[in-house]
Scaffold this active site. Structure first.
Site, PDB file in Angstrom:
ATOM      1  N   HIS A  18       0.839  -1.207   0.000  1.00  0.00           N
ATOM      2  CA  HIS A  18       0.000   0.000   0.000  1.00  0.00           C
ATOM      3  C   HIS A  18       0.874   1.257   0.000  1.00  0.00           C
ATOM      4  CE1 HIS A  18      -3.057  -2.764   2.184  1.00  0.00           C
ATOM      5  NE2 HIS A  18      -3.435  -2.643   0.930  1.00  0.00           N
ATOM      6  N   LYS A  42     -17.958  -6.363   8.847  1.00  0.00           N
ATOM      7  CA  LYS A  42     -16.638  -6.983   8.876  1.00  0.00           C
ATOM      8  C   LYS A  42     -15.906  -6.570  10.137  1.00  0.00           C
ATOM      9  CE  LYS A  42     -14.102  -7.560   4.522  1.00  0.00           C
ATOM     10  NZ  LYS A  42     -13.188  -6.740   3.697  1.00  0.00           N
ATOM     11  N   ARG A  91      -2.513  -6.405  -8.209  1.00  0.00           N
ATOM     12  CA  ARG A  91      -1.467  -7.413  -8.031  1.00  0.00           C
ATOM     13  C   ARG A  91      -1.545  -8.510  -9.071  1.00  0.00           C
ATOM     14  NH1 ARG A  91      -2.976  -8.377  -1.882  1.00  0.00           N
ATOM     15  NH2 ARG A  91      -4.945  -7.859  -2.892  1.00  0.00           N
ATOM     16  N   SER A 129      -2.760  -8.160   3.152  1.00  0.00           N
ATOM     17  CA  SER A 129      -3.140  -7.894   4.538  1.00  0.00           C
ATOM     18  C   SER A 129      -3.545  -9.175   5.245  1.00  0.00           C
ATOM     19  CB  SER A 129      -4.295  -6.886   4.584  1.00  0.00           C
ATOM     20  OG  SER A 129      -3.891  -5.654   4.048  1.00  0.00           O
TER      21      SER A 129
HETATM   22  P1  ADP Z   1      -9.980  -3.787  -0.008  1.00  0.00           P
HETATM   23  O1  ADP Z   1     -10.563  -4.423   1.207  1.00  0.00           O
HETATM   24  O2  ADP Z   1     -10.763  -2.635  -0.535  1.00  0.00           O
HETATM   25  O3  ADP Z   1      -9.556  -4.744  -1.103  1.00  0.00           O
HETATM   26  P2  ADP Z   1      -7.211  -3.571   0.800  1.00  0.00           P
HETATM   27  O4  ADP Z   1      -6.801  -2.814   2.011  1.00  0.00           O
HETATM   28  O5  ADP Z   1      -7.037  -5.051   0.826  1.00  0.00           O
HETATM   29  O6  ADP Z   1      -8.679  -3.097   0.535  1.00  0.00           O
HETATM   30  O7  ADP Z   1      -6.435  -3.023  -0.477  1.00  0.00           O
HETATM   31  C1  ADP Z   1      -6.542  -1.697  -0.906  1.00  0.00           C
HETATM   32  C2  ADP Z   1      -5.932  -1.550  -2.293  1.00  0.00           C
HETATM   33  O8  ADP Z   1      -4.550  -1.869  -2.257  1.00  0.00           O
HETATM   34  C3  ADP Z   1      -6.527  -2.488  -3.353  1.00  0.00           C
HETATM   35  O9  ADP Z   1      -6.554  -1.789  -4.587  1.00  0.00           O
HETATM   36  C4  ADP Z   1      -5.552  -3.620  -3.411  1.00  0.00           C
HETATM   37  O10 ADP Z   1      -5.561  -4.254  -4.685  1.00  0.00           O
HETATM   38  C5  ADP Z   1      -4.256  -2.874  -3.206  1.00  0.00           C
HETATM   39  N1  ADP Z   1      -3.204  -3.736  -2.673  1.00  0.00           N
HETATM   40  C6  ADP Z   1      -3.290  -4.688  -1.732  1.00  0.00           C
HETATM   41  N2  ADP Z   1      -2.090  -5.270  -1.504  1.00  0.00           N
HETATM   42  C7  ADP Z   1      -1.207  -4.666  -2.339  1.00  0.00           C
HETATM   43  C8  ADP Z   1       0.184  -4.847  -2.624  1.00  0.00           C
HETATM   44  N3  ADP Z   1       0.918  -5.774  -2.005  1.00  0.00           N
HETATM   45  N4  ADP Z   1       0.723  -4.036  -3.544  1.00  0.00           N
HETATM   46  C9  ADP Z   1      -0.026  -3.120  -4.185  1.00  0.00           C
HETATM   47  N5  ADP Z   1      -1.338  -2.914  -4.000  1.00  0.00           N
HETATM   48  C10 ADP Z   1      -1.925  -3.686  -3.090  1.00  0.00           C
END
Ligand code: ADP
Length: 155
Positions: A18, A42, A91, A129
């Site tokens: 992120h 959630k 990703r 995450s």
């Molecule tokens: P959500 O619950 O909305 O999917 P996340 O917190 O999991 O939210 O992810 C937010 C954004 O960050 C999404 O666009 C996701 O694809 C992106 N993301 C998650 N992990 C990574 C990573 N390792 N590298 C780049 N982008 C990521």
């Protein structure tokens, strides 16, 4: 008009993947608002207030980055904040399938919003995450995956 992007997500927790999206997004946007979506259905693993503080700490030196939490449709939040762009990371094809759908819905809610996708840096692509939550839950140190210090769970 400043180019403001909302980077929405659960960020449970906010990861180095992120962080990379935000830092690269700063080349494109004047301001990035990291928006932690609250979802009543959630249960979070990391408390929302804790994560807001840790993300703020991560971007302390970046006046163009701020953090908010919200309980609304993402596109409505973008409109209210004057953000014409949504920033998301991609990703893999699974992300693509999901993102394709929500970006259409976001434009249905706010027709002027444009979603901008950044392809993940390859060395950060395996970070998710949910994997970090699992490692942390069972007492593993997760410093390699997050851009701040987290106490390990007490096992
Ligand atoms: P959500 O619950 O909305 O999917 P996340 O917190 O999991 O939210 O992810 C937010 C954004 O960050 C999404 O666009 C996701 O694809 C992106 N993301 C998650 N992990 C990574 C990573 N390792 N590298 C780049 N982008 C990521």
């Amino acid at each position: 008009m400043p180019r403001i992007a909302l980077f929405p997500g659960s960020f449970d927790p906010f990861t180095k993947g992120h962080e990379d999206i935000v830092l690269r997004g700063l080349q494109l946007f004047d301001e990035i608002i990291i928006g932690i979506g609250r979802n009543a259905n959630k249960q979070r693993y990391f408390a929302l207030e804790q994560m807001v503080g840790l993300i703020e700490q991560t971007f302390r030196g970046y006046p163009a980055v701020r953090v908010v939490s919200y309980d609304d449709l993402t596109a409505n939040v973008a409109r209210e904040m004057g953000a014409r762009f949504l920033l998301r990371g991609l990703r893999n094809t699974t992300d693509f399938e999901y993102e394709n759908g929500i970006s259409q819905v976001n434009r249905f809610v706010y027709e002027d919003v444009e979603t901008v996708f950044l392809i993940t840096s390859p060395h950060l692509a395996p970070i998710s995450s949910s994997i970090i939550r699992d490692l942390h839950r069972y007492g593993k140190n997760v410093d390699a995956f997050v851009p701040y210090k987290l106490e390990t769970a007490g096992y």
